[in-house]
Design an enzyme around this catalytic site. Sequence first.
Site, mmCIF file in Angstrom:
data_model
loop_
_atom_site.group_PDB
_atom_site.id
_atom_site.type_symbol
_atom_site.label_atom_id
_atom_site.label_comp_id
_atom_site.label_asym_id
_atom_site.label_seq_id
_atom_site.Cartn_x
_atom_site.Cartn_y
_atom_site.Cartn_z
ATOM 1 N N HIS A 150 21.481 29.960 16.162
ATOM 2 C CA HIS A 150 20.766 31.147 16.623
ATOM 3 C C HIS A 150 20.831 31.305 18.149
ATOM 4 C CE1 HIS A 150 18.402 34.608 16.189
ATOM 5 N NE2 HIS A 150 17.508 34.186 15.308
ATOM 6 N N ASP A 209 22.766 36.091 15.985
ATOM 7 C CA ASP A 209 21.507 36.634 15.475
ATOM 8 C C ASP A 209 21.602 36.846 13.964
ATOM 9 O OD1 ASP A 209 20.299 36.707 17.989
ATOM 10 O OD2 ASP A 209 21.188 38.657 18.442
#
Length: 456
Positions: free
Chosen positions: A429, A433
């Site tokens: 992450h 995303d």
Amino acid sequence: MPTNVVMPQMGESIAEGTIIRWIKQVGERVDRDEPLFEISTDKVDAEIPSPAAGILAEIRAKVGETVPVESVVAVIAEAGTAVVSLPETAVAPASERPAAPASVFVAPTSTAPPRPAAAPPPAVTTPAPVAPAPVAVQSRGGSPESPGTPPAEEVRRQRSSPLVRRIAREHNIDITGLEGSGVGGRVTKQDILDFIEGHPGASPVAPATGVSVPATPALEGPAFKPGAAVEIVPMTVMRKRIAEHMIASRRTSAHVHSVFEVDFFNVSRIREARRAEYERLGVKLTYLPFIIKAAADSLRAVPVVNASIDGDNIVYRKDVNIGIAVALDWGLIVPVIRNADEKNILGLTRAATDLAARARAKQLKPEEVQGGTFTITNPGAYGALVGMPIINQPQVAILDVGAVEKRPVVIDDAIAIRPRAYLSLGFDHRLIDGAVADEFMSFLKKRIEEFDPASV
């Protein structure tokens, strides 16, 4: 003349190797290119062939010993040479022995007096490894150096491997302040990992940033009660390496997972239609090459999933090199299919089959487990439905493939039986995303469900 056997350089960033098995013993005959011993490195386990034919006259590195590359680990004498086997306790570890001369004379089986050996060059004593102690990293400095001589901390930086320097950079650690246990004070990967993990009661600080590295609390007491029915065995070298990599990955990446259910009805029909043809070519057509092909196309469509992170920079990789996790009886290894996006289903089938077979036979080359940009793991072959895999550093994503099973599903308001599987994407992450990860998975799902039979 006798031949020295050295620890090979098994890759550009490899600085040492661990002896895990001697296939031949002192006094046994060995042919040139016959497997002589087995080593484990950061990249691969491999059987090392003999550089010459003759008699194994001397073993200088014990099983379990880690020695620098180019160190002499054994000596092969000419055939017919008399060899006296010494007790293991009489053999000093390679790290404590002086550097060997270019050739070593071993007396042949003859009554004639032996020829005098050439005077060896001055012995170079390698410092014995020193276990890293809890220290606080200090700023550069220390005792003044003589003019023209690089500071000792700079030497440690230069001699450390790229892997060690990358780990130090990712954790904001100034490597020049660490006392290494490697040859000449070189900081090894284990040194940097031990430092990051910390020591009981210590909280090391990186001077460049002032960021504290949290210490790991000490474990109190043994993991079992006295008198318990247990068997204690040491970890293998490969198991240790896997543990190190997995912990380092968890510590490095912000792991998130997304799971999609994928219909394999179309692919299953293609497999049935082409199965006999592929068997005539000597390979078995499974679901895996279809998944690899779909993943390669998806990486081209969403290139950030094929990237990596280098400090504050994003490295977009032009090649699509897909690693395929192979379960071994003694651990796990990830050989790489290079330029997977340029191969058809037959080419991917052959590549995956070949790499898996040679991985189990310990015949992989170091370059065949390096340079991967994305990894696929397939626990579904054992019946697992879904997994949450750990990212294979320095990659930023990994695909988990669950078992392909027939399941009831609603299609056009009717219940149908279709072969389906859960595919899970583990992603970092820090770079990817959730929307981007799902875009990648949606593309992958569509490529599998609408696979073109003409491309097989």
